[in-house]
Design a protein around this motif. Structure first.
Motif, PDB file in Angstrom:
ATOM      1  N   GLN A 151      18.170  12.057  10.772  1.00 21.27           N
ATOM      2  CA  GLN A 151      18.482  12.622   9.644  1.00 21.27           C
ATOM      3  C   GLN A 151      16.943  13.226   9.669  1.00 21.27           C
ATOM      4  N   VAL A 152      16.339  14.002   9.674  1.00 19.67           N
ATOM      5  CA  VAL A 152      16.240  14.983  10.120  1.00 19.67           C
ATOM      6  C   VAL A 152      15.486  16.311   9.737  1.00 19.67           C
ATOM      7  N   TRP A 153      14.281  16.899   9.096  1.00 16.81           N
ATOM      8  CA  TRP A 153      14.095  18.421   8.807  1.00 16.81           C
ATOM      9  C   TRP A 153      13.230  19.157   9.729  1.00 16.81           C
ATOM     10  N   VAL A 154      14.053  20.162  10.126  1.00 16.30           N
ATOM     11  CA  VAL A 154      12.642  20.716  11.011  1.00 16.30           C
ATOM     12  C   VAL A 154      12.590  22.151  10.680  1.00 16.30           C
ATOM     13  N   THR A 155      11.181  23.209  10.651  1.00 16.95           N
ATOM     14  CA  THR A 155      11.010  24.445  10.242  1.00 16.95           C
ATOM     15  C   THR A 155      10.872  24.885  10.962  1.00 16.95           C
ATOM     16  N   GLY A 156      11.765  25.748  11.786  1.00 14.33           N
ATOM     17  CA  GLY A 156      11.641  26.482  12.677  1.00 14.33           C
ATOM     18  C   GLY A 156      11.730  28.552  13.125  1.00 14.33           C
ATOM     19  N   GLU A 157      11.821  28.895  13.646  1.00 10.53           N
ATOM     20  CA  GLU A 157      11.874  31.098  13.627  1.00 10.53           C
ATOM     21  C   GLU A 157      13.315  30.561  14.809  1.00 10.53           C
ATOM     22  N   VAL A 158      14.556  31.608  13.887  1.00 12.30           N
ATOM     23  CA  VAL A 158      15.996  31.348  15.151  1.00 12.30           C
ATOM     24  C   VAL A 158      15.394  32.477  16.317  1.00 12.30           C
ATOM     25  N   SER A 159      14.877  32.128  17.795  1.00  6.58           N
ATOM     26  CA  SER A 159      14.451  33.409  18.173  1.00  6.58           C
ATOM     27  C   SER A 159      16.450  33.613  19.062  1.00  6.58           C
ATOM     28  N   SER A 160      17.237  32.364  19.147  1.00  7.24           N
ATOM     29  CA  SER A 160      18.184  33.408  19.537  1.00  7.24           C
ATOM     30  C   SER A 160      19.637  32.526  18.627  1.00  7.24           C
ATOM     31  N   VAL A 161      21.092  33.490  18.632  1.00 11.59           N
ATOM     32  CA  VAL A 161      22.509  32.896  17.896  1.00 11.59           C
ATOM     33  C   VAL A 161      23.207  33.559  18.561  1.00 11.59           C
ATOM     34  N   ASN A 162      24.100  32.371  19.083  1.00  8.82           N
ATOM     35  CA  ASN A 162      25.299  33.060  19.744  1.00  8.82           C
ATOM     36  C   ASN A 162      26.366  31.959  19.198  1.00  8.82           C
ATOM     37  N   ASP A 214      30.683  26.226   6.678  1.00  7.55           N
ATOM     38  CA  ASP A 214      30.873  27.488   4.992  1.00  7.55           C
ATOM     39  C   ASP A 214      30.471  26.308   4.065  1.00  7.55           C
ATOM     40  N   ARG A 215      29.842  25.073   4.643  1.00 13.85           N
ATOM     41  CA  ARG A 215      28.466  24.398   4.292  1.00 13.85           C
ATOM     42  C   ARG A 215      26.561  25.205   4.059  1.00 13.85           C
ATOM     43  N   LEU A 216      27.008  25.652   4.715  1.00 15.16           N
ATOM     44  CA  LEU A 216      25.461  26.079   4.592  1.00 15.16           C
ATOM     45  C   LEU A 216      24.718  27.188   3.903  1.00 15.16           C
ATOM     46  N   ALA A 217      23.520  26.398   3.151  1.00 14.74           N
ATOM     47  CA  ALA A 217      23.352  27.452   2.241  1.00 14.74           C
ATOM     48  C   ALA A 217      23.488  29.231   2.702  1.00 14.74           C
ATOM     49  N   VAL A 218      22.731  29.530   3.697  1.00 16.65           N
ATOM     50  CA  VAL A 218      22.510  30.424   4.602  1.00 16.65           C
ATOM     51  C   VAL A 218      22.642  30.529   6.160  1.00 16.65           C
ATOM     52  N   MET A 219      23.138  31.691   6.246  1.00 10.95           N
ATOM     53  CA  MET A 219      23.926  31.657   7.636  1.00 10.95           C
ATOM     54  C   MET A 219      21.817  31.926   8.741  1.00 10.95           C
ATOM     55  N   PRO A 220      22.508  31.261  10.017  1.00  8.38           N
ATOM     56  CA  PRO A 220      21.198  32.268  10.539  1.00  8.38           C
ATOM     57  C   PRO A 220      21.464  32.891  11.253  1.00  8.38           C
ATOM     58  N   VAL A 221      19.830  33.426  11.089  1.00  5.76           N
ATOM     59  CA  VAL A 221      19.759  35.327  11.778  1.00  5.76           C
ATOM     60  C   VAL A 221      18.865  35.107  12.707  1.00  5.76           C
ATOM     61  N   ARG A 222      18.678  35.558  13.256  1.00  3.75           N
ATOM     62  CA  ARG A 222      17.408  35.685  14.537  1.00  3.75           C
ATOM     63  C   ARG A 222      16.769  36.736  14.635  1.00  3.75           C
ATOM     64  N   GLY A 223      15.156  36.071  14.272  1.00  2.92           N
ATOM     65  CA  GLY A 223      14.039  36.207  13.578  1.00  2.92           C
ATOM     66  C   GLY A 223      13.764  35.684  12.216  1.00  2.92           C
ATOM     67  N   GLU A 224      14.458  34.783  11.945  1.00  3.11           N
ATOM     68  CA  GLU A 224      14.648  34.547  10.289  1.00  3.11           C
ATOM     69  C   GLU A 224      13.823  32.392  10.569  1.00  3.11           C
ATOM     70  N   GLN A 225      12.746  32.594   9.868  1.00  3.21           N
ATOM     71  CA  GLN A 225      12.116  31.445   9.584  1.00  3.21           C
ATOM     72  C   GLN A 225      12.965  31.205   8.643  1.00  3.21           C
ATOM     73  N   ARG A 280      33.292  29.750  19.715  1.00  2.00           N
ATOM     74  CA  ARG A 280      34.555  29.159  19.533  1.00  2.00           C
ATOM     75  C   ARG A 280      34.566  27.542  18.818  1.00  2.00           C
ATOM     76  N   SER A 281      33.840  27.139  19.358  1.00  2.00           N
ATOM     77  CA  SER A 281      33.467  25.928  18.208  1.00  2.00           C
ATOM     78  C   SER A 281      32.557  25.466  17.344  1.00  2.00           C
ATOM     79  N   GLY A 282      31.706  27.017  17.805  1.00  4.13           N
ATOM     80  CA  GLY A 282      30.592  26.172  16.430  1.00  4.13           C
ATOM     81  C   GLY A 282      29.829  28.020  17.224  1.00  4.13           C
ATOM     82  N   LEU A 283      28.254  26.837  16.270  1.00  2.15           N
ATOM     83  CA  LEU A 283      27.547  28.236  16.644  1.00  2.15           C
ATOM     84  C   LEU A 283      26.555  27.455  17.030  1.00  2.15           C
ATOM     85  N   PHE A 284      25.865  28.135  18.487  1.00  2.73           N
ATOM     86  CA  PHE A 284      24.429  27.730  19.431  1.00  2.73           C
ATOM     87  C   PHE A 284      23.433  28.791  18.703  1.00  2.73           C
ATOM     88  N   LEU A 285      22.701  27.751  18.987  1.00  3.77           N
ATOM     89  CA  LEU A 285      21.571  28.526  18.439  1.00  3.77           C
ATOM     90  C   LEU A 285      19.967  27.917  18.804  1.00  3.77           C
TER      91      LEU A 285
END
Length: 407
Positions: free
Chosen positions: A34-45, A74-85, A48-53
């Motif tokens: 159970q780890v918290w990680v901070t980073g920039e979303v460089s790609s989002v794909n 559906d449980r995510l606070a925000v959806m990951p968007v390319r370029g966002e921290q 059908r099984s999920g969201l790969f980033l």
């Protein structure tokens, strides 16, 4: 040959054993469960099984693959968007079949604009202010290029796709490859140099800058300022065919035309030769039809004129004109003859009149001409005086006489 002194270790692990060992180290580590990680979303794909980033740390040049399964979206606070921290919560999972690991994400929290995205936006705004993306700078591609230059990696699938497409659409076209690295830290300078080589060579009519699809971080070289300026300053039209990404790179914005794949770029550069042949044949047929219609129109016009001529009975009109001309000719002959006779009679009358008035004839009949000393003809005796000398002209010869007396 293997040396006899070499001993095989009794503790050698199989690939599966090594992989399972690594898996136990990572997945059994409490900190990684159970780890918290901070980073920039460089790609989002999406899948059908999920969201790969991919999460990236621009400063450390590090990245990690991650996934959010559909059950967790559906449980995510925000959806990951390319370029966002972002800050994500998840667990490290190992996949023995691929020999890889990734972060399985349970939650995503916003952390502001990513550094990479910020730098990209600032560079774009600066180059846009310089006018490098101005639509008025875009040049049309030549409709029938003789030589096409391609800047890409010789090992890339894009190079094969472009060759096949150009050969299929426009056989006989000359294609030049200016090789370049299209991924990694050295790629921007390599691409800029490859573009300059094409310009120095001077044979190409159009240039294709291309590479196949990939993750966003793999395509960063096409957002490098050196590459963008090389594209914008190129003296020949440039078309880009970079990957399958939805977002345009800065090189795409600076190019004269942007295609989303190498194949699409090749298709935009040249028409299909068979289509050109068919178009030419269609134009020939259209020209033939127009010429045939014009000939048919002229034939109908000639037929109408022939019909009008037949109704006018020109032969009768010509015969009538001949008769009129013959009548006028006879009248002219008669008039001329009459005029000639009248002239001859008048001439005869004048001749007779002249003969009557001829002084020589009068003298031959016995008359004489008397002239005074001043040469004047003496017409009356009253104009003479005794002693005047007179010259008397006879039919033959002259006499000189003196007036003795006047009765």
């Amino acid at each position: 040959m293997v040396s006899s002194s070499l001993r095989y270790p009794n503790t050698a692990l199989s690939v599966g054993g090594l992989t399972h060992y690594i898996q136990s180290l990572l997945e059994d580590d409490e900190q990684l469960q159970q780890v918290w990680v901070t980073g920039e979303v460089s790609s989002v794909n999406p899948h059908r099984s999920g969201l790969f980033l991919t999460l990236q740390d621009p400063d450390e040049q590090a990245a990690i693959n991650a996934v959010v399964w559909n059950s967790q979206l559906d449980r995510l606070a925000v959806m990951p968007v390319r370029g966002e921290q972002v800050i994500v919560l998840g667990q490290i999972k190992v996949y023995p079949a691929r020999g890889s690991y990734q972060l399985t994400i349970w939650q995503v929290l916003p952390a502001g604009e990513g550094l990479r995205s910020l730098r990209h936006r600032q560079l774009r705004n600066r180059l846009e202010a310089e006018g490098l993306f101005d639509p008025d700078r875009k040049r049309p591609l030549p409709p029938h290029p003789r030589v096409v230059a391609v800047v890409t990696s010789p090992q890339a699938a894009a190079w094969g796709d472009i060759q096949r497409t150009l050969s299929h659409r426009y056989s006989g076209l000359r294609v030049l490859l200016s090789p370049a690295m299209v991924q990694g830290e050295l790629a921007p300078s390599s691409i800029a140099q490859a573009i300059r080589r094409v310009e120095q060579d001077g044979r190409a009519d159009v240039l294709i800058l291309s590479r196949g699809g990939g993750a966003a971080e793999d395509l960063d070289c096409f957002n490098d300022e050196r590459v963008v300026r090389a594209v914008a300053e190129c003296s020949i039209p440039v078309i880009t065919g970079i990957g399958h990404q939805r977002d345009e790179s800065l090189a795409d914005l600076a190019a004269d035309l942007c295609a989303h794949t190498p194949t699409a770029a090749a298709e935009a550069v040249v028409p299909i030769l068979d289509d050109l042949v068919e178009e030419h044949q269609q134009r020939c047929l259209a020209l033939y039809r127009v010429a045939a219609e014009r000939v048919e129109q002229e034939q109908r016009h000639v037929a109408r004129l022939r019909d009008r001529l037949s109704r006018l009975r020109l032969d009768r009109q010509v015969h009538q004109r001949i008769q009129v001309v013959a009548s006028l000719r006879q009248r002219l002959i008669r008039s001329t003859q009459q005029r000639l006779q009248q002239t001859q009679q008048h001439t005869l009358y004048l001749r007779q009149t002249l003969q009557t008035l001829d002084p020589a004839l009068v003298l031959r009949r016995g008359y004489a001409v008397v002239r005074q000393e001043d040469g004047a003809i003496a017409r009356s005796a009253g104009t003479l005086r005794p002693g005047d000398r007179l010259t008397i002209t006879l039919a033959q010869g002259e006499l000189v006489a003196e007036v003795k007396s006047i009765p």
